[in-house]
Write an enzyme that holds these catalytic residues in place. Sequence first.
Site, PDB file in Angstrom:
ATOM      1  N   SER A 265       7.159  -2.178   4.643  1.00 49.95           N
ATOM      2  CA  SER A 265       6.324  -0.983   4.599  1.00 49.95           C
ATOM      3  C   SER A 265       5.312  -1.029   5.736  1.00 49.95           C
ATOM      4  O   SER A 265       5.094  -2.070   6.364  1.00 49.95           O
ATOM      5  CB  SER A 265       5.583  -0.902   3.264  1.00 49.95           C
ATOM      6  OG  SER A 265       4.446  -1.756   3.267  1.00 49.95           O
ATOM      7  N   ASP A 266       4.668   0.094   5.990  1.00 42.96           N
ATOM      8  CA  ASP A 266       3.491   0.095   6.849  1.00 42.96           C
ATOM      9  C   ASP A 266       2.279  -0.236   5.982  1.00 42.96           C
ATOM     10  O   ASP A 266       2.382  -0.361   4.757  1.00 42.96           O
ATOM     11  CB  ASP A 266       3.340   1.443   7.553  1.00 42.96           C
ATOM     12  CG  ASP A 266       2.674   1.318   8.909  1.00 42.96           C
ATOM     13  OD1 ASP A 266       1.853   0.405   9.090  1.00 42.96           O
ATOM     14  OD2 ASP A 266       2.961   2.136   9.800  1.00 42.96           O
ATOM     15  N   TRP A 267       1.140  -0.383   6.601  1.00 45.22           N
ATOM     16  CA  TRP A 267      -0.083  -0.861   5.945  1.00 45.22           C
ATOM     17  C   TRP A 267      -0.412   0.001   4.712  1.00 45.22           C
ATOM     18  O   TRP A 267      -0.721   1.185   4.842  1.00 45.22           O
ATOM     19  CB  TRP A 267      -1.231  -0.818   6.949  1.00 45.22           C
ATOM     20  CG  TRP A 267      -2.543  -1.342   6.473  1.00 45.22           C
ATOM     21  CD1 TRP A 267      -3.373  -0.760   5.558  1.00 45.22           C
ATOM     22  CD2 TRP A 267      -3.207  -2.547   6.892  1.00 45.22           C
ATOM     23  NE1 TRP A 267      -4.500  -1.519   5.382  1.00 45.22           N
ATOM     24  CE2 TRP A 267      -4.434  -2.626   6.184  1.00 45.22           C
ATOM     25  CE3 TRP A 267      -2.893  -3.554   7.794  1.00 45.22           C
ATOM     26  CZ2 TRP A 267      -5.339  -3.667   6.366  1.00 45.22           C
ATOM     27  CZ3 TRP A 267      -3.800  -4.596   7.969  1.00 45.22           C
ATOM     28  CH2 TRP A 267      -5.001  -4.654   7.266  1.00 45.22           C
TER      29      TRP A 267
END
Length: 726
Positions: A265-267
Site C-alpha cells: 500500500s501507499d502511506w
Amino acid sequence: MDINCLLKSMTLREKLAQLTQLESSLFTADENGVLTGPLSVMELTPEDVGCAGSVLGATGAEPIRRIQEQHLKNDPHGIPLVFMMDVIHGYRTIFPIPLAIACSWNTEYARICAELSAAEATAAGLHVTFAPMMDLVRDPRWGRVMESAGEDPYLNSLFAQSYVYGYQGENPDELSHDNRHMAACIKHIAAYGAAESGRDYNTAEVSDYTLREFYLPAYKAAVEAGVMLAMTSFNTINGIPSTMNKKLLRDILRNEWGFQGTIISDWTSLQELIAHGAASDKRDAAQKALQGGLEIEMMSNCILQNGEELVRKGVVSEELLDDAVRHVLELKEKLGLFEDPYRGASPERERAVIGCKEHREAARKIAAGSMVVLKNEGDLLPLKREQRIAVIGPYGTARHILGNWICRGDENEAVTLYEGLSVKTEKENIRVVKGVDCRSSFSDPMIPLTDEAVREVKEAAEWADAVILAVGEHSDMSGEARSRAFLDLPEEQQKLAEIVFSCQKPVVTVLFNGRPLDLRYISEKSAAVVEAWFPGSEGGNAVADILYGDILPQGRLTMSFPYCVGQVPVYYNHGATGRPYDPKNPEERYVSRYTDIPNEPLYPFGYGLNYTDIAYKEIILSENVLKDSVKVFVTLENIGNRAANETVQLYIKQPAAERVRPVLSLKAYQQIFIQPGEVQTVQFLLERENLAYRHMDGSFTADSGKYEVHIGANSADTQSVSFIIE
C-alpha cells in the site's frame, strides 16, 4: 531458504507482522533500550515493532546495520527486515526530476540514473526503492507530474522498463548476490495521475478502455521487465479504492499480467478506506484489502490488529494470508537477506560511492540532455563567451534546484547557475542580481520588490549585452500534495520579469520548475526560453553547457504546455470529436472550440528546438499495403550552420475504427546526430501489432482499413502518407 517450512513454523501474529511496514523512528531505542516513536498513536506494542517485516525511511549504513542487528537478536526465526525508501531521482547525487529525464527521450539516461542511484542507496543499506512512478499525466495542476514521464503511454512504457533495469539489473534473479542493485516498485496501481481537477489523492474517473489504452501500459511494461514490487494508488477507480481493488490487484496484475512480486500500500492508504467510505472500520478495511490482494500495509496497522480475528472466524483463510506472507519472504530471499541481512552495506562503501565524481559527471550530462529549448528568436543562443551577461532572478544563485523527493541530497552541494556560467566566461562578463526571493511554499509571505532591487535590476540590464532571467517555482511547489490551481510564475517574479523586459535587452528566460507552466507572457517577451526543470546537483553546470552550446540541446517535451490553465487537461493524443475545430475556418461556431483562447497548447508534445534548422523531406513507404510489416523512410537535411541532435517522431492516425481513436499516437522515434549540410535517411519498421488496440469484445487486434503515418519534429508539425491493412 525453505519458505514453506518457515511459514509452518510461524505464529499467526508473526505472519501478520511480516505484512506490516513501520517508519524507522519506531525502531530507534533510547539509552535504556526502550523503543521510541509514536507507538501509542498507532496502538502498537514494542513486541509488534520487534517482529515487523519491513522498515520505511531508515538510511545510512551504520543506523540500518544497528536496527537489523537488534532485530535479528529478537526475531525467533531469524527473518531479516527489508529497508525501503523513495529513491526517485538520486540518493545523494541528485539527477533531474523524472519528467525532465523523460524529456531527453533517451531511455538510457533513465537506466543510468536508476543504476547510479541504486549504487549509492545500497551502499547506505537500502534494499527497495519506491520507484519508478509511471502514472500517465495530463493535468499539470497535479504536483506529482514531476515524478512522471509525461502524457504518452508508449514513451512511458519504454521509460518504465529502463528504470526497472537500472534499479534491479537486467536479471532480478541475480539480486541475491548483487549488492549494487535494489528491488524496484512500480507505482501507483492505477491511474493516480488521472486525479480529478489535478488535486492530489482525488478520485480518478476513467473508463475501462481509457484505463487499458493509456494508463495501464507502463505498469505492464514494468511487470514484463521483472519489477519486484507494485504499490497501490490512493484513488478510486469505478468507485473502488485501489488498495482493495480485486480487479486491479488480482485479476489484472496477478492473473492477467503474471506479476509474481509483492504488493504494498501507499502511506496509510489501507486505513483510509474508512474515509473513502469503502470500509466501516479497520477490521473491515483489513478484510477487504487482504481479499483484494494487498500484502504489505504501510504505516497503519489494520491487518496486524485485526488479522487474527479474521482468520480465526474464517472470514479470511489462512491459505490466503500465507500467500501474502510468502511473497514478502520471497522478496527477502531474492534480495539475499537471509544470507547477508546487510547486503554489504558499510560506512567505507558509502564514502567510496556516494556523490563520487563519476556520478556527478553523469548527473551533469543527463541534466543537459533533459533541457528543452522552447524559443530562440534571432539565434540568441548559444551565447557568445565575450558577451556581457546580466543574470537576474532568484535562480541565479539559488541552490534549491534539486526538486522534490531528493532523498539524502544536499542543496549545499548543488551547482548554481552563476557558478556554472562563471566557468564559461570571464567573471567580469557576468553580473548577478537576485531581485526577489523565490517563495518557498504556499504559506510563505511574498517579499515585494524594493525600489533598491528595481534600481539594481535596471542597472545590470543596461550594462549587459543580454539578460538571463532565472525564474521558476520553488522546489517545494511541485511534488506530492502540491496541487496548484494556477500555473503562473509567483507574482513577484512576474513583476520582476516585466521590469527586465522593459529594459529592451535580449532576454533568455531559464525556467526552474517541476511542471508545465503558463508561459504566454514569458514566451511572448523573451527572445529565448529554456526549460531547465529542476536539474539536480549539477544543474548550474548543465544549464551553462546548454546556453553556451558546449552541449547541443536534445530535449523534447513529453507533456504539453497549456496556453492557459483553462485548457487543462490538454494533451496531444485526445480522441477525435464529431465536430472538430478547423483553424482555417475560425469563425465557425458549432464546433469543439474555445471562444476566447486557442484549442492548441502553447507548446505541444514532442516540441523542442535545436540551434539549427532541420528540413524533413517526403515520407516513403516500402509498400502501400501492410501485411505483417512495412518500412517507413524519411530523409532529413540540416540546412543550418550548426550540428543538431534531432528526435524524429513517428505517429499513427486511424481515420475509422471500431472505437474512436486518438487523433495521433506515438509509435516510434529515433534520435540522430546530424552535421551542418548533412542529409540522413531514417528508417522505421512499422508492424501490424503496433496498430492494435483493445476492442469492445476485449481482443487486442488491428483493424483492416486506412491508416496515416505522420512523421515530424513534434506532434503538431508533421507530414503524412497513407497505407492500408486489407
